[in-house]
Design a protein around this motif. Structure first.
Motif, mmCIF file in Angstrom:
data_model
loop_
_atom_site.group_PDB
_atom_site.id
_atom_site.type_symbol
_atom_site.label_atom_id
_atom_site.label_comp_id
_atom_site.label_asym_id
_atom_site.label_seq_id
_atom_site.Cartn_x
_atom_site.Cartn_y
_atom_site.Cartn_z
ATOM 1 N N LYS A 85 89.322 73.478 -24.398
ATOM 2 C CA LYS A 85 88.973 74.706 -25.099
ATOM 3 C C LYS A 85 90.022 75.765 -24.788
ATOM 4 C CE LYS A 85 85.490 78.307 -24.715
ATOM 5 N NZ LYS A 85 84.310 78.731 -23.957
ATOM 6 N N ASN A 86 90.497 76.448 -25.818
ATOM 7 C CA ASN A 86 91.485 77.523 -25.656
ATOM 8 C C ASN A 86 92.680 77.068 -24.832
ATOM 9 O OD1 ASN A 86 89.920 79.322 -27.147
ATOM 10 N ND2 ASN A 86 88.863 80.087 -25.332
ATOM 11 N N ALA A 87 93.136 75.836 -25.064
ATOM 12 C CA ALA A 87 94.229 75.243 -24.293
ATOM 13 C C ALA A 87 95.325 74.746 -25.234
ATOM 14 C CB ALA A 87 93.697 74.099 -23.437
ATOM 15 N N ASP B 106 88.732 81.792 -20.712
ATOM 16 C CA ASP B 106 87.732 80.718 -20.781
ATOM 17 C C ASP B 106 88.339 79.365 -21.145
ATOM 18 O OD1 ASP B 106 85.642 82.527 -20.180
ATOM 19 O OD2 ASP B 106 85.528 83.101 -22.301
ATOM 20 N N GLY B 107 89.650 79.231 -21.006
ATOM 21 C CA GLY B 107 90.303 77.965 -21.323
ATOM 22 C C GLY B 107 90.000 76.894 -20.304
ATOM 23 N N ILE B 108 89.910 75.665 -20.790
ATOM 24 C CA ILE B 108 89.592 74.533 -19.915
ATOM 25 C C ILE B 108 90.253 73.264 -20.426
ATOM 26 C CG2 ILE B 108 87.418 74.100 -21.134
ATOM 27 C CD1 ILE B 108 86.286 73.019 -18.493
ATOM 28 N N ILE B 109 90.730 72.456 -19.487
ATOM 29 C CA ILE B 109 91.102 71.073 -19.756
ATOM 30 C C ILE B 109 90.139 70.261 -18.892
ATOM 31 C CG2 ILE B 109 92.893 69.314 -19.627
ATOM 32 C CD1 ILE B 109 94.969 71.608 -19.794
ATOM 33 N N PRO B 110 89.175 69.581 -19.516
ATOM 34 C CA PRO B 110 88.094 68.948 -18.754
ATOM 35 C C PRO B 110 88.570 67.750 -17.924
ATOM 36 C CG PRO B 110 87.935 68.334 -21.045
ATOM 37 C CD PRO B 110 89.056 69.326 -20.947
#
Length: 127
Positions: free
Chosen positions: A23-25, A49-53
Protein backbone atom coordinates in the motif's frame (compact mmCIF):
# COMPACT_ATOMS: atom_id res chain seq x y z
CA UNK A 1 24.66 -3.98 -22.15
CA UNK A 2 26.48 -0.71 -21.51
CA UNK A 3 30.01 0.17 -20.39
CA UNK A 4 28.59 2.69 -17.95
CA UNK A 5 25.37 4.52 -17.15
CA UNK A 6 24.83 8.08 -15.99
CA UNK A 7 21.32 9.15 -15.06
CA UNK A 8 19.19 10.81 -12.38
CA UNK A 9 16.67 9.12 -10.10
CA UNK A 10 14.05 11.70 -11.12
CA UNK A 11 14.27 10.43 -14.71
CA UNK A 12 13.43 6.81 -13.79
CA UNK A 13 9.85 5.56 -14.04
CA UNK A 14 8.12 4.94 -10.70
CA UNK A 15 5.90 1.84 -10.48
CA UNK A 16 3.77 0.38 -7.73
CA UNK A 17 5.57 -2.26 -5.65
CA UNK A 18 4.50 -5.68 -7.05
CA UNK A 19 4.18 -7.41 -3.65
CA UNK A 20 0.53 -8.39 -3.05
CA UNK A 21 -0.94 -6.31 -0.25
CA UNK A 22 1.50 -3.42 -0.63
CA UNK A 23 0.00 0.00 0.00
CA UNK A 24 1.32 3.45 -0.94
CA UNK A 25 4.60 1.82 -2.02
CA UNK A 26 6.54 2.63 -5.18
CA UNK A 27 9.70 1.30 -6.83
CA UNK A 28 12.22 2.62 -9.35
CA UNK A 29 14.69 0.24 -11.01
CA UNK A 30 17.93 2.21 -11.36
CA UNK A 31 20.60 -0.35 -12.33
CA UNK A 32 19.58 -3.75 -13.71
CA UNK A 33 20.75 -6.77 -15.67
CA UNK A 34 19.53 -4.95 -18.78
CA UNK A 35 22.42 -2.55 -18.15
CA UNK A 36 24.82 -5.50 -17.87
CA UNK A 37 24.92 -5.56 -14.05
CA UNK A 38 24.98 -8.77 -11.99
CA UNK A 39 22.83 -7.05 -9.37
CA UNK A 40 20.02 -4.49 -9.23
CA UNK A 41 19.81 -1.14 -7.46
CA UNK A 42 16.27 0.01 -6.73
CA UNK A 43 14.82 3.04 -4.99
CA UNK A 44 11.65 2.65 -2.94
CA UNK A 45 9.30 5.39 -1.79
CA UNK A 46 6.60 4.64 0.76
CA UNK A 47 4.07 7.39 1.34
CA UNK A 48 2.25 7.94 4.64
CA UNK A 49 0.79 4.61 5.87
CA UNK A 50 2.87 2.81 3.24
CA UNK A 51 3.57 -0.88 3.71
CA UNK A 52 5.31 -3.76 1.99
CA UNK A 53 3.77 -6.77 3.76
CA UNK A 54 5.51 -9.90 5.00
CA UNK A 55 7.07 -11.79 2.11
CA UNK A 56 9.99 -13.97 1.08
CA UNK A 57 12.11 -14.36 -2.03
CA UNK A 58 15.19 -16.29 -3.08
CA UNK A 59 17.41 -13.26 -3.72
CA UNK A 60 19.41 -11.42 -1.06
CA UNK A 61 18.90 -7.73 -0.41
CA UNK A 62 20.40 -4.80 1.41
CA UNK A 63 18.08 -1.91 2.37
CA UNK A 64 19.61 1.52 3.08
CA UNK A 65 17.25 4.15 4.53
CA UNK A 66 17.87 7.64 3.10
CA UNK A 67 14.76 9.47 4.34
CA UNK A 68 12.23 8.91 7.11
CA UNK A 69 11.81 6.05 9.53
CA UNK A 70 10.32 2.60 9.33
CA UNK A 71 9.64 -0.62 11.15
CA UNK A 72 11.25 -3.68 9.61
CA UNK A 73 10.03 -7.11 10.66
CA UNK A 74 12.64 -9.70 9.76
CA UNK A 75 12.39 -13.33 10.78
CA UNK A 76 10.85 -13.06 14.26
CA UNK A 77 12.37 -9.69 15.22
CA UNK A 78 11.35 -6.06 14.74
CA UNK A 79 13.76 -3.18 14.12
CA UNK A 80 13.24 0.56 13.90
CA UNK A 81 15.35 2.02 11.08
CA UNK A 82 16.04 5.69 10.43
CA UNK A 83 17.99 7.70 7.89
CA UNK A 84 21.47 6.20 7.56
CA UNK A 85 20.53 2.77 8.93
CA UNK A 86 20.74 -0.32 6.77
CA UNK A 87 19.85 -3.99 6.98
CA UNK A 88 21.00 -7.06 5.05
CA UNK A 89 18.34 -9.74 4.55
CA UNK A 90 19.44 -13.14 3.31
CA UNK A 91 17.50 -15.27 0.84
CA UNK A 92 14.27 -16.88 2.00
CA UNK A 93 14.11 -14.82 5.22
CA UNK A 94 10.63 -13.40 5.78
CA UNK A 95 10.41 -9.63 6.12
CA UNK A 96 8.10 -6.60 5.90
CA UNK A 97 8.65 -2.83 5.83
CA UNK A 98 6.20 -0.33 7.32
CA UNK A 99 6.56 3.43 6.96
CA UNK A 100 6.32 5.20 10.32
CA UNK A 101 6.38 8.79 9.09
CA UNK A 102 5.23 11.05 6.29
CA UNK A 103 7.51 9.65 3.60
CA UNK A 104 10.08 6.86 3.61
CA UNK A 105 12.79 6.49 0.99
CA UNK A 106 15.35 3.73 0.76
CA UNK A 107 17.67 2.11 -1.71
CA UNK A 108 17.62 -1.66 -2.06
CA UNK A 109 20.39 -3.66 -3.70
CA UNK A 110 19.61 -7.24 -4.75
CA UNK A 111 21.36 -10.06 -6.52
CA UNK A 112 19.74 -11.94 -9.37
CA UNK A 113 18.81 -15.48 -8.39
CA UNK A 114 17.48 -18.25 -10.61
CA UNK A 115 14.03 -17.56 -9.13
CA UNK A 116 12.93 -13.93 -8.75
CA UNK A 117 9.40 -14.68 -7.50
CA UNK A 118 8.08 -12.82 -4.46
CA UNK A 119 5.81 -14.85 -2.18
CA UNK A 120 3.50 -12.87 0.08
CA UNK A 121 2.92 -14.45 3.49
CA UNK A 122 -0.31 -14.30 5.46
CA UNK A 123 1.42 -12.80 8.50
CA UNK A 124 1.37 -9.37 10.08
CA UNK A 125 4.26 -7.27 11.29
CA UNK A 126 2.78 -6.48 14.70
CA UNK A 127 5.49 -6.13 17.29
Amino acid sequence: MVDYLVSNVKEVKMDRVPVNGSKNAFIQWLVTKENGANYAVRKFTLLKDGIIPMHIHKYQETVIVTKGKCKVCVSDKVYELREGDYIFINSNVKHAIINEGDQLEFFCIIDYSDDMRIITLDEDCNR
